[in-house]
Scaffold this motif. Structure first.
Motif, PDB file in Angstrom:
ATOM      1  N   SER A   1       0.829  -1.197   0.000  1.00 30.39           N
ATOM      2  CA  SER A   1       0.000   0.000   0.000  1.00 30.39           C
ATOM      3  C   SER A   1       0.868   1.253   0.000  1.00 30.39           C
ATOM      4  O   SER A   1       1.995   1.251   0.491  1.00 30.39           O
ATOM      5  N   ALA A   2       0.335   2.305  -0.572  1.00 32.94           N
ATOM      6  CA  ALA A   2       1.032   3.597  -0.616  1.00 32.94           C
ATOM      7  C   ALA A   2       0.035   4.636  -1.084  1.00 32.94           C
ATOM      8  O   ALA A   2      -1.077   4.318  -1.517  1.00 32.94           O
ATOM      9  N   LEU A   3       0.435   5.890  -0.991  1.00 34.47           N
ATOM     10  CA  LEU A   3      -0.366   6.958  -1.564  1.00 34.47           C
ATOM     11  C   LEU A   3       0.453   7.588  -2.671  1.00 34.47           C
ATOM     12  O   LEU A   3       1.495   8.191  -2.430  1.00 34.47           O
ATOM     13  N   THR A   4       0.031   7.406  -3.903  1.00 32.26           N
ATOM     14  CA  THR A   4       0.792   7.842  -5.057  1.00 32.26           C
ATOM     15  C   THR A   4       0.230   9.128  -5.625  1.00 32.26           C
ATOM     16  O   THR A   4      -0.799   9.641  -5.161  1.00 32.26           O
ATOM     17  N   SER A   5       0.852   9.627  -6.664  1.00 31.85           N
ATOM     18  CA  SER A   5       0.337  10.817  -7.336  1.00 31.85           C
ATOM     19  C   SER A   5      -1.027  10.561  -7.950  1.00 31.85           C
ATOM     20  O   SER A   5      -1.794  11.498  -8.182  1.00 31.85           O
ATOM     21  N   GLY A   6      -1.359   9.296  -8.225  1.00 30.54           N
ATOM     22  CA  GLY A   6      -2.665   8.941  -8.771  1.00 30.54           C
ATOM     23  C   GLY A   6      -3.686   8.593  -7.715  1.00 30.54           C
ATOM     24  O   GLY A   6      -4.804   8.200  -8.054  1.00 30.54           O
TER      25      GLY A   6
ATOM     26  N   VAL B   1      -3.671  -2.056  -9.827  1.00 29.44           N
ATOM     27  CA  VAL B   1      -2.941  -1.830 -11.072  1.00 29.44           C
ATOM     28  C   VAL B   1      -2.481  -0.376 -11.116  1.00 29.44           C
ATOM     29  O   VAL B   1      -3.271   0.535 -10.838  1.00 29.44           O
ATOM     30  N   LEU B   2      -1.213  -0.174 -11.472  1.00 33.17           N
ATOM     31  CA  LEU B   2      -0.620   1.160 -11.481  1.00 33.17           C
ATOM     32  C   LEU B   2      -0.223   1.548 -12.896  1.00 33.17           C
ATOM     33  O   LEU B   2       0.363   0.748 -13.634  1.00 33.17           O
ATOM     34  N   GLY B   3      -0.535   2.779 -13.265  1.00 32.94           N
ATOM     35  CA  GLY B   3      -0.093   3.332 -14.540  1.00 32.94           C
ATOM     36  C   GLY B   3       1.007   4.340 -14.303  1.00 32.94           C
ATOM     37  O   GLY B   3       0.849   5.274 -13.505  1.00 32.94           O
TER      38      GLY B   3
ATOM     39  N   VAL C   1      -4.205   4.776 -10.740  1.00 33.35           N
ATOM     40  CA  VAL C   1      -4.438   3.605  -9.902  1.00 33.35           C
ATOM     41  C   VAL C   1      -5.780   3.007 -10.304  1.00 33.35           C
ATOM     42  O   VAL C   1      -6.794   3.704 -10.342  1.00 33.35           O
ATOM     43  N   GLY C   2      -5.798   1.741 -10.637  1.00 37.15           N
ATOM     44  CA  GLY C   2      -7.030   1.099 -11.071  1.00 37.15           C
ATOM     45  C   GLY C   2      -7.055  -0.363 -10.702  1.00 37.15           C
ATOM     46  O   GLY C   2      -6.223  -0.837  -9.919  1.00 37.15           O
TER      47      GLY C   2
END
Length: 579
Positions: free
Chosen positions: A486-491, A499-501, A510-511
């Motif tokens: 887990s993390a908090l990304t720019s997305g 799934v990460l783009g 993030v999807g």
């Protein structure tokens, strides 16, 4: 964590060759125990960070190369041998920096039968200088901050003996490591400390334990799975953090930037390192792509400038330049009047190869399919990816192999940001043998493929370097992958399995569906235009993913050419590049 200090009877007063061997073995044991934990200090929730693995493999390989010898070297001789072996076995940027730390330590202690408190402090100071010098754009909040703090603290404790020096260095290193998130916002946002700095703290703790009189069998108090140790904050503190990439290593220049007019290269005899440092600063003022490497009075100088005469004059002020070569860059871009790549002159290329000229390639590849692509272009290919990055020694051997084929120069494609320093170290090493090798800053496989597309075997290496670096720098890149934590990304926030783009190194999507995320990545990459989309299919890509992203490019952006390649790379289901 060590407890109270040792008694005078327990503490070592000198580090002889046997103590140095025990230190090295203790470091290897500690890295073996902590490699996975250091790897996990990764600002991205993607399993491609391998600092701990690189440190372990670097030290383990160096021990195998040096400590099994039967002779009886002094402590200084052993340090020099070990430093040389570390450079050969160095993997990843952290391994190369570690080799430079050892090099500096060995330079101070080369004539010492054993190392006392003063020599230890001086060695740590010189090690720090070498490490900072190894990085083109050094930053606070990294292993370099930890090194500098340890060296400064060691100098203050010389009068109190060997153990006091090691203990002061360790305390300062721990404090500096704890501060790294304050110095680099990307670490604070991810809720971790610097991985390389953590590795250096472990190395210094091994030194402190050795100086305290431990015999090397002591298991350090470094629990292999406790991330909430003194080295890094509780992951819960990362709540609200946004993971973004560092931009300090971004390739300079943008669209329409023609760059400096001349490439200037020469060898330099200059015993005064202060004068060499002044030369480096002067060349940075004059242009870019500055590289001044070497030591012991002999240097290799490279830069791109508009005023070639000033670059040479700066060398004369520093020492004696020779084998000077000035190449006009803007007339060697191989572009016609419409900006399209000019067709290569095959007959010229064949003639150069027949008489032993032209250029060769060494390329790193993370998958079998990618290896085939580069090998088909005549490259010597090294298997290199997460947890198995190519060592400096392997890169040196590959460059030599390419050179023995008769080319006049070799281009190295690391195709990975973590292998850039190892590639640069390899290029410096072979320069001493008269081999002309250059590193292209290809930070992903798709940038390497773009560089490969403009490579001309029969052209001089200087022309290939310019064309290939321009192609790599102009390639926007993206990827689809799956989060492992887990993390908090720019997305937005992500959980394991999401799934990460990724677009240009930043997690922006993030999807839950790889096809949907892949389409969005393609859309963002092509939003500012593009003529060619390269799709590199990973080993674990779900069926049909490549077809979906290719169709998205053709449907939404008419006229875009799509090229699909099976790369077989781990971690990333697809890699995407737009030229």
């Amino acid at each position: 964590m060590p407890g109270a200090g040792p008694t005078p009877e327990e503490a070592l007063q000198l580090l002889d060759a046997n103590a140095m061997r025990r230190w090295a073995v203790l470091i290897r044991s500690a890295y073996a125990a902590r490699r996975a934990e250091i790897d996990a200090l990764n600002v991205f929730p993607v399993p491609d960070g391998d600092t701990g693995t690189n440190l372990f493999l670097t030290v383990d390989g160096a021990i195998e190369r040096t400590l099994a010898e039967d002779d009886s070297p002094t402590a200084g001789e052993l340090l020099e041998r070990f430093a040389a072996a570390l450079l050969w076995t160095a993997r990843g940027n952290s391994g190369v920096i570690l080799s430079q730390l050892a090099r500096g330590f060995g330079e101070v202690c080369r004539d010492a039968v054993s190392v006392d408190a003063a020599a230890l402090a001086a060695g740590l100071a010189r090690a720090d200088e070498r490490a900072w010098h190894a990085v083109t754009d050094p930053k606070e909040g990294t292993i370099l901050s930890v090194s500098r703090a340890a060296a400064a603290a060691a100098a203050t404790a010389v009068g109190d003996g060997l153990y006091a020096v090691s203990a002061a260095a360790l305390e300062a290193a721990r404090t500096a490591l704890a501060r790294t998130p304050e110095q680099l916002p990307v670490l604070a946002r991810a809720g971790v400390v610097d991985a390389g700095g953590a590795g250096l703290v472990i190395l210094i703790e091994c030194l402190e334990r050795l100086c305290a009189g431990d015999d090397g069998r002591v298991v350090l108090s470094l629990g292999p799975t406790d991330r909430r140790s003194r080295f890094w904050p509780d992951p819960a503190t990362a709540a609200g953090a946004v993971v973004r990439p560092l931009d300090s290593d971004a390739v300079a220049g943008g669209e329409g930037d023609t760059g400096p007019e001349y490439e200037v290269m020469y060898l330099l005899d200059a015993p005064d390192e202060d004068a060499v440092e002044a030369l480096r600063s002067r060349l940075v003022e004059l242009g870019d792509s500055v590289l001044v490497v070497g030591g012991d009075g002999q240097w290799n100088v490279h830069c791109h400038v508009d005023d070639a005469g000033a670059a040479v004059e700066a060398g004369i002020e520093a020492g004696r330049p020779h084998r000077i070569r000035v190449t006009r860059l803007r007339t060697e871009r191989g572009l016609d009047h419409e900006g399209a790549a000019a067709a290569p002159d095959e007959s010229h290329g064949r003639a150069l190869r027949e008489r032993g000229g032209g250029s060769g390639i060494v390329a790193c590849a993370a998958g079998a399919g990618l290896a085939d692509v580069f090998r088909a272009a005549g490259a010597v290919v090294l298997d290199s990816g997460p947890r198995r990055r190519a060592s400096t020694g392997a890169l040196i051997d590959a460059v030599r192999k390419q050179h023995h084929r008769g080319v006049s120069g070799v281009v190295i494609l690391p195709n990975d940001a973590e292998t850039e320093l190892a590639a640069a170290a390899a290029a410096r090493a072979v320069a001493d043998e008269g081999i002309d090798a250059h590193v292209i800053r290809s930070r992903t496989a798709v940038q390497g493929i773009a560089a490969l597309a403009v490579f001309e075997p029969g052209a001089p290496v200087s022309a290939n370097v310019l064309a290939m670096q321009s192609a790599a720098s102009a390639t926007r890149h993206g990827a689809v992958t799956v989060a492992y934590r887990s993390a908090l990304t720019s997305g937005g926030p992500c959980e394991a399995g999401d799934v990460l783009g990724v677009v240009d190194g930043d997690i922006v999507i993030v999807g839950s569906d790889q096809a949907a995320v892949g389409r969005e990545v393609v859309h963002r990459l092509l939003a500012s235009g593009g003529e060619l989309l390269t799709v590199v299919i990973g080993a674990d890509a779900p069926a049909g993913l490549a077809a979906v992203v290719s169709a998205a490019a053709r449907d939404e952006h008419r006229g875009v050419e799509v090229s699909q390649i099976y790369g077989g790379q781990p971690v990333y289901s697809v890699l995407l590049g737009v030229e």
